[in-house]
Design a protein around this motif. Structure first.
Motif, short mmCIF file in Angstrom:
data_model
loop_
_atom_site.label_atom_id
_atom_site.label_comp_id
_atom_site.label_asym_id
_atom_site.label_seq_id
_atom_site.Cartn_x
_atom_site.Cartn_y
_atom_site.Cartn_z
N ILE B 12 37.19 50.87 39.98
CA ILE B 12 36.75 50.37 38.67
C ILE B 12 37.82 50.65 37.62
CG2 ILE B 12 35.06 50.74 36.83
CD1 ILE B 12 32.95 51.05 39.01
N GLY B 13 38.47 51.81 37.76
CA GLY B 13 39.54 52.14 36.82
C GLY B 13 40.66 51.12 36.86
N ILE B 14 41.17 50.86 38.05
CA ILE B 14 42.29 49.92 38.16
C ILE B 14 41.80 48.50 37.87
CG2 ILE B 14 42.17 49.40 40.66
CD1 ILE B 14 45.39 50.31 38.85
N GLY B 15 40.56 48.22 38.27
CA GLY B 15 39.97 46.90 38.00
C GLY B 15 39.84 46.64 36.51
N SER B 16 39.63 47.72 35.72
CA SER B 16 39.53 47.55 34.27
C SER B 16 40.83 47.00 33.70
CB SER B 16 39.21 48.88 33.60
OG SER B 16 37.97 49.35 34.06
N VAL B 17 41.94 47.47 34.25
CA VAL B 17 43.23 46.97 33.79
C VAL B 17 43.34 45.47 34.08
CG1 VAL B 17 45.72 47.09 34.17
CG2 VAL B 17 44.37 49.18 34.04
N TYR B 18 42.98 45.09 35.31
CA TYR B 18 43.01 43.67 35.66
C TYR B 18 42.09 42.88 34.72
CZ TYR B 18 44.97 45.49 40.03
OH TYR B 18 45.72 46.13 40.95
N ALA B 19 40.94 43.49 34.43
CA ALA B 19 39.97 42.79 33.59
C ALA B 19 40.55 42.54 32.20
CB ALA B 19 38.68 43.59 33.51
N LEU B 20 41.23 43.54 31.65
CA LEU B 20 41.80 43.38 30.31
C LEU B 20 42.84 42.26 30.29
CD1 LEU B 20 42.34 46.99 28.91
CD2 LEU B 20 40.58 45.32 28.32
N VAL B 21 43.69 42.26 31.29
CA VAL B 21 44.73 41.22 31.34
C VAL B 21 44.07 39.86 31.59
CG1 VAL B 21 46.85 40.45 32.44
CG2 VAL B 21 46.44 42.88 32.10
N ALA B 22 43.08 39.85 32.47
CA ALA B 22 42.39 38.59 32.77
C ALA B 22 41.72 38.03 31.52
CB ALA B 22 41.35 38.81 33.87
N LEU B 23 41.18 38.93 30.72
CA LEU B 23 40.54 38.53 29.47
C LEU B 23 41.55 37.81 28.57
CD1 LEU B 23 37.66 39.13 28.82
CD2 LEU B 23 38.37 41.12 27.53
N GLY B 24 42.75 38.39 28.49
CA GLY B 24 43.81 37.76 27.69
C GLY B 24 44.16 36.37 28.23
N PHE B 25 44.23 36.28 29.54
CA PHE B 25 44.45 35.00 30.23
C PHE B 25 43.43 33.96 29.77
CE2 PHE B 25 46.63 35.79 34.49
CZ PHE B 25 47.49 34.74 34.32
N VAL B 26 42.16 34.36 29.89
CA VAL B 26 41.07 33.43 29.64
C VAL B 26 41.06 33.00 28.17
CG1 VAL B 26 38.57 33.23 29.56
CG2 VAL B 26 39.68 34.24 31.55
N LEU B 27 41.31 33.95 27.27
CA LEU B 27 41.28 33.61 25.85
C LEU B 27 42.35 32.58 25.53
CD1 LEU B 27 40.60 37.02 24.15
CD2 LEU B 27 39.04 35.11 24.53
N ILE B 28 43.55 32.79 26.01
CA ILE B 28 44.62 31.83 25.74
C ILE B 28 44.31 30.50 26.42
CG2 ILE B 28 47.05 31.29 26.20
CD1 ILE B 28 47.80 34.01 25.42
N PHE B 29 43.76 30.57 27.63
CA PHE B 29 43.42 29.34 28.33
C PHE B 29 42.39 28.55 27.53
CE2 PHE B 29 40.73 26.97 31.33
CZ PHE B 29 41.69 26.11 31.82
N ARG B 30 41.40 29.24 27.02
CA ARG B 30 40.34 28.53 26.29
C ARG B 30 40.85 27.98 24.97
NH1 ARG B 30 34.56 30.49 27.21
NH2 ARG B 30 34.57 30.64 24.96
N ALA B 31 41.77 28.68 24.33
CA ALA B 31 42.27 28.22 23.04
C ALA B 31 43.27 27.09 23.19
CB ALA B 31 42.90 29.37 22.28
N THR B 32 44.02 27.07 24.27
CA THR B 32 45.14 26.13 24.36
C THR B 32 45.10 25.28 25.62
OG1 THR B 32 46.52 27.71 25.53
CG2 THR B 32 46.64 27.76 23.15
N ASN B 33 44.15 25.53 26.51
CA ASN B 33 44.09 24.86 27.82
C ASN B 33 45.35 25.08 28.64
OD1 ASN B 33 41.51 23.79 27.80
ND2 ASN B 33 42.17 22.16 26.42
N VAL B 34 45.97 26.21 28.44
CA VAL B 34 47.19 26.49 29.16
C VAL B 34 47.08 27.86 29.80
CG1 VAL B 34 49.54 27.24 28.71
CG2 VAL B 34 48.76 25.04 27.86
N VAL B 35 47.53 27.94 31.06
CA VAL B 35 47.59 29.24 31.70
C VAL B 35 48.93 29.87 31.32
CG1 VAL B 35 47.76 30.43 33.89
CG2 VAL B 35 46.11 28.62 33.60
N ASN B 36 48.86 31.04 30.74
CA ASN B 36 50.08 31.69 30.29
C ASN B 36 50.67 32.52 31.44
OD1 ASN B 36 52.10 33.03 29.01
ND2 ASN B 36 50.72 34.47 27.98
N PHE B 37 51.75 32.02 32.01
CA PHE B 37 52.34 32.72 33.14
C PHE B 37 53.16 33.92 32.71
CE2 PHE B 37 50.85 29.00 35.14
CZ PHE B 37 50.65 29.35 36.44
N ALA B 38 53.28 34.14 31.43
CA ALA B 38 53.98 35.33 30.95
C ALA B 38 53.00 36.39 30.48
CB ALA B 38 54.95 34.95 29.84
#
Lengths: 593, 291, 249
Positions: B12-38
């Motif tokens: 769960i600890g390491i998964g939390s890190v993935y979750a935080l980054v994934a959250l950032g992914f999803v937010l940018i995707f929803r705002a711009t319809n683009v997957v940010n590969f950076a």
């Protein structure tokens, strides 16, 4: 059932220089490569450029032609190279056999990746190809008993005929010339046209009878095989392969090459590859700082995308086109009369819909609808907004899978077929919001509609071309066949869409709100066109809001409301049906207050 | 059983890190319809900023932390202006390629500046951890879990209960319409990038003491975060969080019971399995198919 | 001084010229209908006024001041709300949230005030009150149109631009939508309405303009426009079966 009468084949478009010119030019280049005394350094650079160019042309196909991304081209390149390296060195196999094995390997890998992810679209594909790239690198480094690990494979032999560096270079250039020719000609072939159609508009492509998934997987497999071929040649050329030559960074280098040169043409691939091999040679000193060199690549990718979206060759050819435009002149041929599938058939029912249902979660968009479309009739499906008309049409054409129910088209149960198979089975349709292939001419659009196995017109290009022109002439646009679709007005684009559906020789034509957005003159023209189509005996199922149009052309009307059929019969009785009047027309259609 | 609990905690600890980054992914995707590969490089850059401030310059940890987050906010601004915004009217393909270019550029600039040697960042707390019953709670993992929970709660409140959150959602759904209503679209996108960069940066700083700080960490984290979004259903905020946690747990158990060297392979395996058998993710599509 | 005035407006999309020097004006308190077929430039006119497209030449004056070159966010803040073609309801937000966001151009309101105002809109649009918490994509076309108009009114506009409110709606719904436009007119809001359904469009209007391929060809009172047999046949979708009487306004 009749096919179209033979029209004289007409050569429409002359390429700037044809096959002969290409062969002569390629022969000169190959001869030069084979005979000019290069020093070893130059030979190596040219060899690298030639082998890389083959792989980069793979990206021209998948990215430029089909609009799909591949971020693992270095992995495919590496698989081809390792197949030759390990096969010849560790297993003592024949060079050509190894090239063949490598190709089988990459095509299988490419097809697998493509099959599993291509239907999901761009982002998934990008990420999955990156993953694949990482896995391939991981295996190359870690599976030491098989791959020799980070040490790589050395002393890879060249094939017997081309043992000298110069001879091998000439061979590589020959392969490049052959691949280049095929990639150059691909866009005008049926497969290339299908790829462009998929790139422009997937939904329209599938409804025009193209197997979208197979087309994409094919493009991806071609890309992978060119990557593998380039890699196999590379292994023979440099006699040594190691995992770091085929890393993700190299995939980015391949991508940069195709973007810099331009994705639209194989020439762009060669230009981009050549430049990105030469420039780093001039900037060798940059390699002394780790990372700097790749950082510049990254920056270059951003700058190219920002400022030169069509690449160097794209920019150049646009510039030349501006001066050479007058050369293209349309040749309006006397189009043959368009023949359509008439009212002859096994039975009187072209379409039978039984208990059709489509639920979205709790919403019952279509809830057990049944009706029959009689052969040779014009049948209208009407109903208030949200009554399930368009959903019914989308289920009929295979875009949605039904929750329940059965659809029988001309005696064939099509309930479980995908859209392109239904088109082959005899369905043609248009869209409420026009879906044309926007990078193509009118006639190319219509040829794609004609080009499917269910069309008796056959596969020959002149027959398809004649059929397409006949269809365009039928809707009144025959003299503008060679113009880009984007130059047509909205109303004419609708007509092109109808021509595209007609060219496919459907048994049943589905029209989704064809009058939406047309002005009164255009509506009158549309009414006339529909009557002419009906007069040829083709069965039409039409959805529209325009009551004038519907009552003008339809012989039979089915009314839906809340996903159910509320009336069915001839126009007079249906339009006077009390349920229909209240549900659809309102009591007094005049006064808003 | 004790081992299971221990692994669950770590996962769960390491998964939390993935979750935080994934959250950032999803937010940018929803705002711009683009997957940010950076996206992964957000974490990498923040971790390097921490190394610069806290290790090289020996500034206090909390100051370095705040400066690093401020740096990430600035980085988000630059990233948006340089990589996304000029391309906003183009199709997704050029934008994907541009973010990939940015990822290569940033990672290799760091390599050029810092060399290939991984850097070490010490944990926040002096106490490495403590026992609760049979389970040893590593304080850094505990911190990661707590911070993630707080952020998730904040984000839920922000998007569901503030007008700004609604405006951000509106922007992600229809930019032209949003601008017609007077919602400053460019600002909304900027906020998304800044928030996403800070989120990714936070994940990078939190995970830095556990992993090494290296130029590869961005790519690894990004791929796993992407796998997490696939598991959760693409574009779904709650799905990304659960997907991230699930992936962390799967990976930890996989490493313990199957194979340590192939630990990173589980993410890819899960990714491929989901793509083949359940591409809509665990929770399916939010918005039903509509023509 | 007219509330809004377009002078010699020229708009190009790439190589195609959509408006060739259009001049129209709307006085405060009027309801004016723009009529014409597809490609006539009706939507382009509205999109130019709301700042979505930039004219190549000409001028747009709102309350006597040029708004040419201002962005859509700026223009809506000055008091022009645009309800675009196709309704454009945010699919992932609820009916109420959609309507609340209509006030984004107004400064200094608390969330509670906006919410109260949004709920007040349901008096004008009782049909969507039961769907206040339903997500946009679950609404029917007619309901979405009502949400879109309500959202436009939340901007408290001096000028409301309505683009094809009847598009894709069944006749009975169209009538409902137009009775709402009549209500809005009574509230004193100036409306510039684009409509293909000429009879409906003229029935609520004080004046009408008829455009054809980017040019103004006719203007006048609804009765004059509708009464002219040739005009009806040529521009207004006149048809033998359509009743020639225009309802009293």
């Amino acid at each position: 059932m009749t096919s179209i009468t033979d029209a004289p084949p007409a050569v429409r478009r002359t390429a700037p220089f044809g096959l002969l010119g290409y062969v002569v030019l390629a022969a000169v280049v190959v001869y030069y490569a084979a005979t000019h005394p290069f020093d070893g350094y130059i030979t190596n650079i040219l060899m690298q450029a030639a082998t890389y160019s083959v792989a980069v042309m793979g990206l021209t196909v998948v990215l430029g032609l089909c609009g799909q991304i591949n971020l693992a081209q270095a992995a495919f390149f590496g698989l081809g190279a390792y197949a030759v390296g390990l096969g010849t060195v560790d297993y003592g196999l024949n060079f050509w056999l190894c090239v063949g094995l490598g190709l089988v390997l990459v095509v299988a890998a490419g097809a697998f990746l493509g099959t599993s992810t291509l239907r999901l679209g761009g982002h998934y594909l990008a990420m999955v190809t990156i993953s694949f790239q990482q896995i391939v690198t991981l295996v190359m480094v870690n599976w030491i008993p098989m791959t020799h690990g980070p040490d790589g494979v050395s002393r890879i032999p060249r094939p017997g005929l081309f043992t000298s560096a110069q001879g091998y270079l000439a061979f590589c250039v020959t392969v490049l010339a052959v691949v280049g020719y095929m990639v150059w000609r691909l866009p005008a072939s049926p497969l290339g046209r299908a790829m462009r159609a998929v790139r422009d508009n997937e939904l329209a492509a599938s409804v025009a009878g193209i197997d979208v998934q197979r087309t994409k997987v094919t493009a991806f497999a071609i890309c992978a095989s060119l990557g593998g071929l380039g890699g196999a040649l590379f292994a023979g050329g440099f006699a040594y392969v190691s995992p770091d030559q085929f890393s993700f960074a190299e995939s980015i280098v391949f991508l940069t090459m195709v973007l810099l040169g331009g994705v639209a043409s194989p020439i762009g691939a060669v230009v981009g590859t050549g430049l990105l091999i030469l420039i780093p040679e001039w900037l060798r000193f940059l390699k002394s700082v780790p990372g700097l060199y790749l950082a510049i690549y990254g920056l270059a990718v951003i700058l190219i995308v920002l400022f030169m979206p069509d690449g160097i060759w794209g920019w150049f050819s646009q510039w030349t086109r501006r001066f050479g435009r007058a050369a293209v002149a349309a040749v309006p041929a006397d189009a043959a009369a368009l023949e359509l599938r008439g009212s002859v058939g096994h039975n009187n029912e072209v379409l039978r819909v039984e208990g059709l249902a489509k639920h979205f979660g709790g919403l019952k968009a279509v809830d057990g609808v049944s009706f029959t479309v009689k052969r040779g009739s014009v049948h209208a499906l009407i109903g208030p907004n949200g009554s399930g008309k368009t959903t019914t049409l989308n289920v009929l054409s295979g875009i949605y899978t039904p929750t329940a129910g059965k659809m029988v088209l001309d005696g064939t149960d099509v309930s479980n077929l995908p859209p392109h198979r239904r088109t082959i089975a005899g369905l043609g349709r248009t869209f409420q919001n026009i879906r044309l292939f926007r990078s193509m001419t009118a006639v190319e659009n219509v040829i794609i509609g004609a080009e499917h196995p269910g069309n008796p017109v056959g596969k020959a290009h002149h027959a398809l071309d004649a059929r397409a022109r006949a269809a365009l002439a039928f809707v009144g646009l025959g003299d503008r066949a060679d113009e880009m679709v984007t130059s047509f007005s909205y109303g004419h684009q609708r007509l092109i869409e109808i021509a595209r559906a007609l060219a496919g020789n459907p048994t049943l034509l589905l029209l989704d709100e064809p009058a939406a957005g047309l002005n009164s003159t255009e509506k009158v023209e549309l009414t006339g066109l529909l009557k002419r189509i009906a007069a040829k005996g083709l069965t039409i199922l039409i959805i529209d809001h325009d009551m004038t149009l519907v009552s003008d052309v339809a012989e039979h009307i089915t009314v839906l409301n809340f996903g159910r059929r509320i009336a069915d019969g001839d126009p007079v009785s249906v339009l006077n049906h009390p349920d229909v009047v209240t549900a659809y027309l309102g009591s007094e259609p005049d006064a808003p207050h | 059983m004790d081992l299971v609990l221990q692994l669950l905690f770590t996962g769960i600890g390491i998964g939390s890190v993935y979750a935080l980054v994934a959250l950032g992914f999803v937010l940018i995707f929803r705002a711009t319809n683009v997957v940010n590969f950076a996206q992964g490089e957000f974490s990498m850059v923040a971790a390097f900023l921490m190394v610069i401030f806290a290790v090289d310059l020996e500034w206090p940890y909390w100051l370095s932390f705040l400066l690093a987050l401020a740096g990430m906010a600035l980085y988000g601004v630059i990233f948006n202006l340089g990589v996304y915004y000029p391309l906003r009217h183009r199709t997704y393909l050029p934008v994907i390629i541009s973010t990939i270019g940015a990822s290569i550029l940033v990672a290799n600039t760091m390599l050029a500046l810092y060399g290939p040697q991984p850097q070490v960042l010490s944990p926040v707390f002096e106490t490495p951890g403590f026992n609760v019953g049979p389970v040893y709670l590593d304080s850094q993992y505990l911190l990661i879990i707590v911070v993630t929970m707080v952020l998730v709660a904040f984000q839920y409140w922000f998007f569901e209960h503030t007008l700004l959150g609604k405006k951000l959602q509106a922007t992600s759904q229809d930019k032209e319409m949003a601008s017609l209503l007077g919602i400053p679209v460019a600002t909304m996108i900027m906020i998304t990038f800044v928030y996403s960069a800070v989120l990714g940066g936070l994940a990078g700083i939190l995970v830095a003491p556990i992993l090494f700080v290296s130029i590869q960490m961005g790519g690894t984290i990004a791929l796993k975060a992407f796998a997490a979004t696939i598991i959760g259903g693409f574009g779904d905020v709650a799905g990304a969080i659960i997907g991230g946690l699930a992936l962390g747990v799967i990976e930890t158990f996989g490493a313990a019971y199957i194979s340590v060297p192939y630990k990173d392979g589980f993410a890819f395996l899960v990714l491929v399995l989901f793509l083949v058998f359940r591409p809509q993710g665990l929770f399916g599509e939010r918005v039903a198919e509509k023509a | 001084m007219p509330l809004i005035e377009c002078k010699d407006l020229v708009v190009r999309y790439g190589e195609i010229e959509a408006l060739h020097g259009l001049t129209i004006a709307v006085e405060a308190g009027e309801v004016v209908t723009l009529l014409g077929g597809n490609g006539a430039g009706k939507s382009t006119t509205l999109r130019s006024i709301s700042g979505l497209v930039k004219p190549v030449s000409g001028d747009i004056l709102f309350e006597g001041q040029s708004i040419l070159g201002a962005g859509p966010e700026d223009i809506v803040r000055r008091g022009i709300a645009h309800v675009p073609e196709g309704r454009r309801v945010f699919p992932g937000l609820s009916t109420r949230e959609n309507i609340m966001l209509g006030a984004s151009n107004r400064k200094g309101l608390t969330k509670a005030q906006i919410r109260a105002e949004a709920d007040g809109m349901f008096d004008l649009f009782p049909d969507i009150r039961p769907f206040a918490d339903a997500l946009g994509w679950t609404l029917s076309g007619g309901q979405q149109q009502m949400v879109a108009v309500a959202r436009g009114l939340m901007a408290k506009p001096k000028l409301l631009l309505l683009d094809e409110p009847s598009l894709g709606l069944a006749p009975v719904i169209v009538q409902k939508v137009f009775s709402i436009i009549a209500e809005i007119r009574k509230l004193g809001t100036t409306v510039l309405l684009v409509e293909q359904n000429a009879r409906m469009g003229l029935s609520v209007a004080d004046r009408g303009y008829v455009l054809e391929t980017g040019r103004l060809v006719l203007s006048g009172k609804p009765a004059d426009l509708w009464g002219n047999e040739d005009i009806r046949a040529a521009y207004l979708g006149g048809h033998a079966r359509v009743k020639a009487t225009l309802p009293a306004v």
